[in-house]
Design a protein around this motif. Sequence first.
Motif, PDB file in Angstrom:
ATOM      1  N   LYS A  22       0.721  -1.320   0.090  1.00 62.92           N
ATOM      2  CA  LYS A  22      -0.056   0.104   0.034  1.00 62.92           C
ATOM      3  C   LYS A  22       0.914   1.358  -0.073  1.00 62.92           C
ATOM      4  O   LYS A  22       0.781   2.230  -0.602  1.00 62.92           O
ATOM      5  N   GLN A  23       1.910   1.267   0.715  1.00 57.55           N
ATOM      6  CA  GLN A  23       2.820   2.448   0.725  1.00 57.55           C
ATOM      7  C   GLN A  23       3.377   2.705  -0.596  1.00 57.55           C
ATOM      8  O   GLN A  23       3.489   3.841  -1.008  1.00 57.55           O
ATOM      9  N   LYS A  24       3.852   1.429  -1.293  1.00 56.10           N
ATOM     10  CA  LYS A  24       4.393   1.717  -2.428  1.00 56.10           C
ATOM     11  C   LYS A  24       3.759   2.311  -3.350  1.00 56.10           C
ATOM     12  O   LYS A  24       3.985   3.277  -4.245  1.00 56.10           O
ATOM     13  N   ILE A  25       2.317   1.668  -3.428  1.00 59.45           N
ATOM     14  CA  ILE A  25       1.397   2.241  -4.343  1.00 59.45           C
ATOM     15  C   ILE A  25       1.237   3.783  -4.229  1.00 59.45           C
ATOM     16  O   ILE A  25       1.240   4.572  -5.056  1.00 59.45           O
ATOM     17  N   GLU A  26       0.868   4.093  -2.788  1.00 64.35           N
ATOM     18  CA  GLU A  26       0.716   5.494  -2.657  1.00 64.35           C
ATOM     19  C   GLU A  26       1.890   6.374  -3.087  1.00 64.35           C
ATOM     20  O   GLU A  26       1.633   7.346  -3.569  1.00 64.35           O
TER      21      GLU A  26
ATOM     22  N   HIS B   8       9.017   3.039 -11.952  1.00 69.18           N
ATOM     23  CA  HIS B   8       8.299   2.534 -10.777  1.00 69.18           C
ATOM     24  C   HIS B   8       6.891   1.895 -10.895  1.00 69.18           C
ATOM     25  O   HIS B   8       6.017   1.981 -10.455  1.00 69.18           O
ATOM     26  N   LEU B   9       6.832   1.027 -12.206  1.00 73.22           N
ATOM     27  CA  LEU B   9       5.553   0.735 -12.496  1.00 73.22           C
ATOM     28  C   LEU B   9       5.229  -0.421 -11.639  1.00 73.22           C
ATOM     29  O   LEU B   9       5.964  -1.442 -11.433  1.00 73.22           O
ATOM     30  N   CYS B  10       4.045  -0.261 -11.190  1.00 68.04           N
ATOM     31  CA  CYS B  10       3.386  -1.231 -10.045  1.00 68.04           C
ATOM     32  C   CYS B  10       1.917  -1.855 -10.514  1.00 68.04           C
ATOM     33  O   CYS B  10       1.298  -1.090 -11.108  1.00 68.04           O
ATOM     34  N   LYS B  11       1.742  -3.103 -10.296  1.00 66.98           N
ATOM     35  CA  LYS B  11       0.569  -3.425 -10.353  1.00 66.98           C
ATOM     36  C   LYS B  11       0.190  -4.397  -9.197  1.00 66.98           C
ATOM     37  O   LYS B  11       0.762  -5.406  -8.932  1.00 66.98           O
ATOM     38  N   SER B  12      -1.003  -4.059  -8.630  1.00 66.56           N
ATOM     39  CA  SER B  12      -1.488  -4.894  -7.608  1.00 66.56           C
ATOM     40  C   SER B  12      -3.193  -4.991  -7.714  1.00 66.56           C
ATOM     41  O   SER B  12      -3.606  -4.346  -7.774  1.00 66.56           O
ATOM     42  N   TYR B  13      -3.386  -6.503  -7.654  1.00 65.87           N
ATOM     43  CA  TYR B  13      -4.890  -6.681  -7.942  1.00 65.87           C
ATOM     44  C   TYR B  13      -5.696  -6.665  -6.654  1.00 65.87           C
ATOM     45  O   TYR B  13      -6.680  -6.290  -6.309  1.00 65.87           O
ATOM     46  N   ALA B  58       0.242   1.851  -9.807  1.00 61.91           N
ATOM     47  CA  ALA B  58       1.251   2.989  -9.672  1.00 61.91           C
ATOM     48  C   ALA B  58       2.292   3.035 -10.639  1.00 61.91           C
ATOM     49  O   ALA B  58       2.535   2.095 -11.259  1.00 61.91           O
ATOM     50  N   GLY B  59       3.052   4.265 -10.594  1.00 60.04           N
ATOM     51  CA  GLY B  59       4.034   4.328 -11.647  1.00 60.04           C
ATOM     52  C   GLY B  59       3.760   4.974 -12.622  1.00 60.04           C
ATOM     53  O   GLY B  59       2.553   5.114 -13.008  1.00 60.04           O
TER      54      GLY B  59
END
Lengths: 327, 378, 270
Positions: A22-26, B8-13, B58-59
Motif C-alpha cells: 500500500k505504501q509503495k502504491i501510494e 516504478h511501474l506497479c500492479k496489484s490486484y 502506480a508508477g
Amino acid sequence: MNLAEVERVNVRNEVEEGERVKQKIEEFQVVNKESFWKRTKNVRIAMLYLLPSILLFSVFLFYPMIKTVYLSFFLTDSKGNAAIFVGLENYQYLLESARFQKSMVSTGLFVLYTVPTSVIIALFLALLANEKLRGIGFFRTIFSSTMGMSVAASAVIWLFLFHPTVGTINHFLGLFGIPAVRWLLDPTWALISIAITTVWMNIGFSFLIILGGLQNIDTTLYESADIDGAGYFYQLRRITMPMLSPTLFFIITITFINSFQSFGQVDILTRGGPAESTNLIVYSIYQDAFINYQFGTASAQAIILFIIVFVLTLLQFKFGERKVHYQ
Amino acid sequence: MSHIELHHLCKSYDQNTFAVEDATVAIEKGEFFILVGPSGCGKSTMLRMIAGLESISAGELVIDKQLANHLPPSKRNLSMVFQNYALYPHLTVEENILFGLKVRKVKKAVQKQRCEDAAKLLGLSDYLKRKPRELSGGQRQRVALARAVVSDAPICLMDEPLSNLDAKLRGQMRTEIRQLQRKLGITMIYVTHDQVEAMTMGDRIMVLRDGKIQQIGTPLEIYNHPQNLFVATFIGAPPMNISKAMVDHENKQLILKDMLCIPLTEEQMKNVTSDVVYIGIRPEQIAHGKGSSRDMTFPVSLTNVEVLGNETVLSFPVGENNWKAKWLGQWPLDIHKKTEISFSMDQIYVFDENTEEVVISPVWKEHVLKEVLTVESR
Amino acid sequence: MRIIRPIIFYFLLVVSALLLFFPIIYSVLVSFMNGAEVLSRSLLPSSLSFENYEKVFGTVPLLHYLKNSFIVSSTVMLGQLVVCSLSAFVFAFIPFKGRNVIFVLFLSTLMIPWEAAMIPNFLTIQSLGWMNSYLSMTVPFFALAFGTFLLRQHFKTIPHELYEASQIEGLSTFQFFYKVVLPYAKTSLVTLGIYGFLTTWNMYLWPLLVTTNDVKRTVQIGLKQLQTVEVSTEWGVVMAGVVIVILPTLLLLFIGQRQLQKGLTQGAIK
C-alpha cells in the motif's frame, strides 16, 4: 518454533507485505486527471444496454408482482381498483372455500399425472432416437414435432379424439372390446384427458432437451464400456443416467412449472368442468378475475401460485442437487 | 529520449501483493525487447499494462515522451499479437488484416496497397479469401502478424505468439519475426517463457520473477553475467549446475561435501562473506577426462547419457545434486561406470547463500569472442 | 445380437412415431373429409377435396388472424433478439460493480410465473390504452431472462482476446458488439429467434385477454372461435383450420430442429 508460532509469523509477514504494497502504491501513484465522467464509462454503457430489459422487467414483472400482493389484501371494484382493505380475508376465504380446495386438489393431481409421464416418455424416445441408425433424423423430427403445436391446436385435435360420438379413441378401444370411456364428461376421466393432452404437448420440447443432453455425453465412455463388455442396460444405468442427471433435473423443473401454468387445454377441452373437476389454478384465477371480476381473490390465488412455483423450484434445486451428477 | 519508459511501474490486484513491483526500464526505438520468466512472474501483466488492457496501480508509463497511464489502448499507437492470434472467425483473411484500418477509416486505396504488401511479405497472397479455420496454425500466426504490419504502428507487442506452434514451425517463425522487426524498424516488446526465444531473438532481455525485475541486459550479458541464482538457472539449457558448498575462510577454499575442494584467490575470497555459498558451473564448461593442472578433476558415476547426434548430455550426482555436462560429439558411454570429468576453476560462479546474488563470476572474454567472430566473417 | 438389436430399435421407433404423430396425421386426414365420413369414423378421406379449406376462410377471418399472428410473432422475435443480446453482452463482456446483483435480479424473474403477474398487467394494458393493439401482445415479451442467459452462454465462448484486440484497433464497445459479437454468435441468435417465434405464435391466454374484437386477434384465438362456432357439426372445417394454424410452426420446427436442439441444450445445461 511450534506450528502456531510459524502461523503467527506468517500472518505478520503477510500484514507487513500488505502494508508495504500500500505504501509503495501510494508513493508512486499517478492521479487520473480524467474526469469522473470518463472513468465511469463502463457503468454507463452497461446501464444503457441493460435499460430495456430492466425497464420491461420492472413494468411487466416486478411491479405487477408487488401490485398482485397489494390487490390480494383488498376487495376490488369491477375495474380492478382496490376498494376495501380486508387484510388476509381473501386468503382466509380461499382456504375455507370448497371450490378452491377442489381446485388445488385437481391441480396437484394434474401435476402428478403429467410430470413423471412426460419426462419418462420423452426419455424413452430420446434413448431410441440417440441410436446411430439409418434415417434416425426423420424420427427425431417426428418426436420433436409436438413442440411446434400450439395449445389451442392441440386441444382442438384432442377434443376431436376424445369426442363421444365421432372420437377415434373410443372407436379404437371398441375394436378391442373395451367399453367406451366418457372422456371429457366424467369428472375423474376429464382430468386424465387433460393430462394426456398436456403430456403429448410436453413431449416435443422435453425430447429435444433430453436428446441434446444424451448427445453431450462423451462417446469414449461408451466405447470403453463396450470394450469391457458391458450390456445395453448396464451402460444405461451406469453411464447414461448419471451423466444425464443435470439435463433430467432441468427438464423436470421446467415441466413442473409448466404444468402449474396450464390454461389453454382446460379452456378449450372442459372449461373447468365437469363439476369443476378440471378447474386448475390458472383457470380459476382467470375465471375469478376476468369473468367474475373478483380481482382480490384472484390476486390471492395468483400469490399462492407464485409461492408454490417458487418453493417447488427452490426445493427441487436443494433436493435435486444431491442426486445430480455435475461434470 | 527512449521510445517507451516505465518508471516504478506497479500492479496489484488485491492491494496486498504485487503482480508487478517497481519496474523501471527504458526501451529504445527499434529495439527488440524481451520479457521472460516462468509463468505467473508478471510478464504478461506488464505487457498488458503497456497495451492499456490492464490498469496501472502506480508508477508512470511514458510512450513517445507522453504520459500514457490513462490513454485508451487505441490511442497508444501500437499493435498487438495474441497467443491465440485473436482472429475474427467470421471474416476472411483479407477482412481480418484490414479490420483495424477500416475502423480507423484509412483510404480504400491505401488499405488495398498495405494489405497486398503485408500479404506478400508474409506469403499470404494466395489465402486472402479464406476463413481462419481453413488455415494451418502457422498461417494463422502469419495473419496475426500481417494485422500488426498493416497497422503501421511504431510499437508492436507480442504475448507468447509462438507457444501454440509445433517445435519446427516455432524455429522458423522465430527467424521470420526477427527479420520482420528489423525490416520495419519497429519497437518490439515480446513476452515469452521460452529462454531459447529470449536468447535468439532479443536485443535485450528482462528476466522477471514474482513480479520483480531480476536483470536487464543483452542475451550474452544475461548468460555470461547472471546477477543472481535465479537468472543463472533460468537461462541456459540444460541449466547451470548448482551445489551448496561450505566456505573455509582460513584456507581460502570452498568445500563441496566429500567431493571437492575449490581453492579461491585472495581477490575472490574478499567477495565471499557468508559461510555457505552456492557454486555453479555451466554444463558445457565440464570437460571429459583430466584437465590441466589448474582444473578440478574428479571421477563421477553416470546415471544417464543422452546422445543427441551432435552433442551428448550426461547426468551424474555431485553431493546431493544432480549435475549435467554437455559435450560436443557423440559419447555413447556406459552408465554406472566411473568417468573422469574436469572443469576450469575460472569458469565457476559463486552465489551468496542468503541474498542469492552473484559474488564471483568468470571473466568474460568479450574480446576473444569478437576476434573469433571477425575471423569467421572473413 | 448384432442383427436383432437394430430390428428391435426400428420396431420401437416406428411404433412410437405412429402413436405420437397419429393425432397430427389424423387431423390432416379429417380436414379432407366431409361430414358423413367424419360421422362414420372413416380412417381415410374418400377424395382429396379442399372444400373444408374454402369453407374455413368463410367462417372466421382466418387470413386476417394469420397476418396478425405473423406480425406479432416476428415483432416479438426481433424485439427479444435486440433486448436480450444487449443485456447478454453486458453480462459477458462489460464488468462493473453491482453486475452480479443485476444478474441475480434477472435470475429471479425465472421464478415468477407470468400468470401470477397477469392481473395487474391486464390493468396496466387497459390504462395504457393498449387493448386490441399489437403493442400489448409484443412489448411485454421483449425482455426474456431465458434468452439473455442463452445468448450470454454463447457470447462467453468468444475469446476475450478478440475484445482486447478490438480495443487496440480502436473499436467502440458498440462497434465490437455488432461487428464482432453478433456475427460470431449468429447460430445462437437463430436458435433464440426460432424459440421466440414459436412460443409467441402459440401464445393463448394473453391474446385471449387483450383482444376483444377481431381486428388484432391471433390465429390461436381464431381456433377457439372456430371450435365454438362449428363444434360437433363440421369437424372437417375445424381441422382444416387447425392444419393451417400448425403448418407454419411445424415447418419452422422441421427446418430448425437440429439448430434448436443444439442451442437450447447449451443454454439450458451449461
